[in-house]
Design a protein around this motif. Structure first.
Motif, PDB file in Angstrom:
ATOM      1  N   GLY A  98       0.792  -1.230   0.000  1.00  9.31           N
ATOM      2  CA  GLY A  98       0.000   0.000   0.000  1.00  9.31           C
ATOM      3  C   GLY A  98       0.816   1.268   0.000  1.00  9.31           C
ATOM      4  O   GLY A  98       0.820   2.020  -0.965  1.00  9.31           O
ATOM      5  N   GLY A  99       1.563   1.549   1.091  1.00  4.92           N
ATOM      6  CA  GLY A  99       2.211   2.842   1.229  1.00  4.92           C
ATOM      7  C   GLY A  99       3.716   2.856   1.129  1.00  4.92           C
ATOM      8  O   GLY A  99       4.312   3.929   1.018  1.00  4.92           O
ATOM      9  N   ASP A 100       4.379   1.712   1.199  1.00  4.73           N
ATOM     10  CA  ASP A 100       5.847   1.705   1.164  1.00  4.73           C
ATOM     11  C   ASP A 100       6.359   1.840  -0.266  1.00  4.73           C
ATOM     12  O   ASP A 100       5.745   1.320  -1.209  1.00  4.73           O
ATOM     13  N   ASN A 101       7.499   2.515  -0.397  1.00  9.13           N
ATOM     14  CA  ASN A 101       8.041   2.760  -1.731  1.00  9.13           C
ATOM     15  C   ASN A 101       9.527   3.049  -1.628  1.00  9.13           C
ATOM     16  O   ASN A 101      10.006   3.522  -0.597  1.00  9.13           O
ATOM     17  N   PHE A 102      10.262   2.755  -2.688  1.00 10.76           N
ATOM     18  CA  PHE A 102      11.655   3.179  -2.807  1.00 10.76           C
ATOM     19  C   PHE A 102      11.858   3.827  -4.170  1.00 10.76           C
ATOM     20  O   PHE A 102      11.126   3.555  -5.122  1.00 10.76           O
ATOM     21  N   ASP A 103      12.832   4.694  -4.237  1.00 14.17           N
ATOM     22  CA  ASP A 103      13.103   5.415  -5.481  1.00 14.17           C
ATOM     23  C   ASP A 103      14.589   5.716  -5.536  1.00 14.17           C
ATOM     24  O   ASP A 103      15.248   5.836  -4.489  1.00 14.17           O
TER      25      ASP A 103
END
Length: 399
Positions: free
Chosen positions: A192-197
């Motif tokens: 849902g809310g976790d992300n890496f960039d």
């Protein structure tokens, strides 16, 4: 027996570039039959959970998936990122499993059944590896125009929130002279809310890990806003602390402090290893140096969007060649099982240390596997993001 014509790789790459997006597999089969007498070619793409390699077929996708970690030849080729030659029951026939990797991002495997004499030893296998890399580039380009390959990566339907998060990612790995990156998200089909960039220039690598609060679509919307605000500021040439400030204002302007987006921001100078970092929330940073794993202690600052016009400050440390960095979201370091026991820093350090001999990809996956074992093998209740960086630094010039 005819040897492959000189320059066949160049001719094949040109044919791949000219193929329609949905015809890459058919074109691959035709080219390999022509140039290396391939009898059969199967294209398998890794699913979002990195548990199976799924065959690409015409929609709807059919065919038997290969489990990545069951010791199969295809699975070994994928995890080791190296070709594996499998002997078949048919005389003089082999099955060559070639990994498809683009700048460090593992996509899948191309399995080629052909006469052993056609690969002409190690040089022939290297040619097949170069062909697979060219195919990988075209697969990424084709994904702009067709869903065929994205759909082949799914064991089941993604939630809408997960769809948004996967489309927001830069990839699951990246490599160049100075470093190698590997990353993983879980639960893969319902994140849902976790992300890496990440993004790289000639001078620096920028990494962010965002831990959007909430569940489902609301968490995905929050994270999409935070990540795109960070990208907007980064692409405008702003400093790391100003990137955090702009994203903070964007999130606060939309949510007025009701929710926030804890984020860790790093900028690493490629020439020196000097690292600027802004700790705006809950993701944690670990470093393994000379086999010793320790948490990098940072001054915790306010999550993005918690209050209006928060000012952020940068801290600095240096990376040495051979260092490994691991960033984990709160879904990893703060996870609790049914007994309310936290996964905790000690378990994380032990898991990271045990994976010291693995690649960045396998280390990120090992952390998630350890977390799932802690939960009794059940799908995670909260999002978990892991990013692993192996730092080599600038290599001495050969001149």
């Amino acid at each position: 027996m005819n040897r492959h014509p000189a320059g066949w790789l160049g001719l094949a790459e040109n044919a791949l570039r000219q193929a329609p997006p949905t015809a890459l597999l058919a074109t691959t089969r035709s080219l390999l039959a022509q140039y290396v007498q391939a009898r059969n070619v199967t294209l398998l793409l890794a699913d979002y959970g990195l548990t199976v390699l799924q065959p690409v077929t015409h929609l709807p996708h059919t065919g038997e998936a290969a489990t990545i970690r069951d010791g199969s030849a295809a699975g070994r080729a994928f995890t080791a990122e190296a070709p594996v030659v499998e002997v078949t029951e048919e005389p003089d026939m082999v099955l060559v499993h070639v990994p498809i990797t683009v700048r460090g991002d593992r996509l899948g495997i191309v399995s080629i059944r052909l006469p052993e004499s056609a690969i002409q030893g190690a040089s022939g296998v290297l040619d097949l590896a170069a062909f697979a890399t060219a195919l990988g580039h075209e697969l990424l380009v084709a994904e702009r125009d067709t869903d065929l390959y994205l759909q082949a990566r799914r064991r089941r339907r993604l939630t809408l929130a997960a769809e948004m998060q996967w489309q927001l990612l830069p990839g699951r790995g990246f490599a160049r002279e100075e470093f190698t990156l590997g990353a993983h998200l879980e639960p893969a089909y319902a994140v849902g809310g976790d992300n890496f960039d990440w993004s790289v220039t000639d001078d620096a690598l920028t990494i962010t890990v965002t831990d959007g609060q909430g569940q489902g679509i609301q968490a995905a919307l929050l994270t999409n806003l935070a990540v795109n605000a960070l990208r907007n500021a980064r692409r405008a040439g702003m400093s790391l602390e100003d990137q955090a400030c702009l994203a903070d204002q964007a999130v606060y302007g939309e949510y007025v402090g009701r929710v926030s987006a804890p984020t860790l921001l790093l900028r690493i100078e490629l020439a020196t290893g000097r690292t600027d970092v802004v700790d705006a929330g809950s993701p944690q940073l670990f470093r393994m140096r000379s086999g010793v794993v320790e948490r990098v202690q940072l001054d915790a600052q306010l999550p993005l969007g918690m209050f209006e016009e928060t000012q952020y400050r940068v801290e600095r440390f240096s990376l040495d060649p051979g260092d490994r960095l691991i960033i984990v979201s709160s879904g990893v370091h703060a996870a609790q099982n049914a007994g309310s026991d936290p996964f905790g820093e000690q378990a994380l350090r032990e898991t990271i240390a045990a994976a010291r001999g693995g690649s960045t990809h396998e280390t990120a996956r090992a952390v998630v596997d350890g977390l799932m074992q802690y939960h009794g093998g059940e799908e995670l209740a909260a999002d978990a993001a892991v990013v692993c960086l192996d730092w080599r630094g600038k290599q001495p010039s050969a001149n």
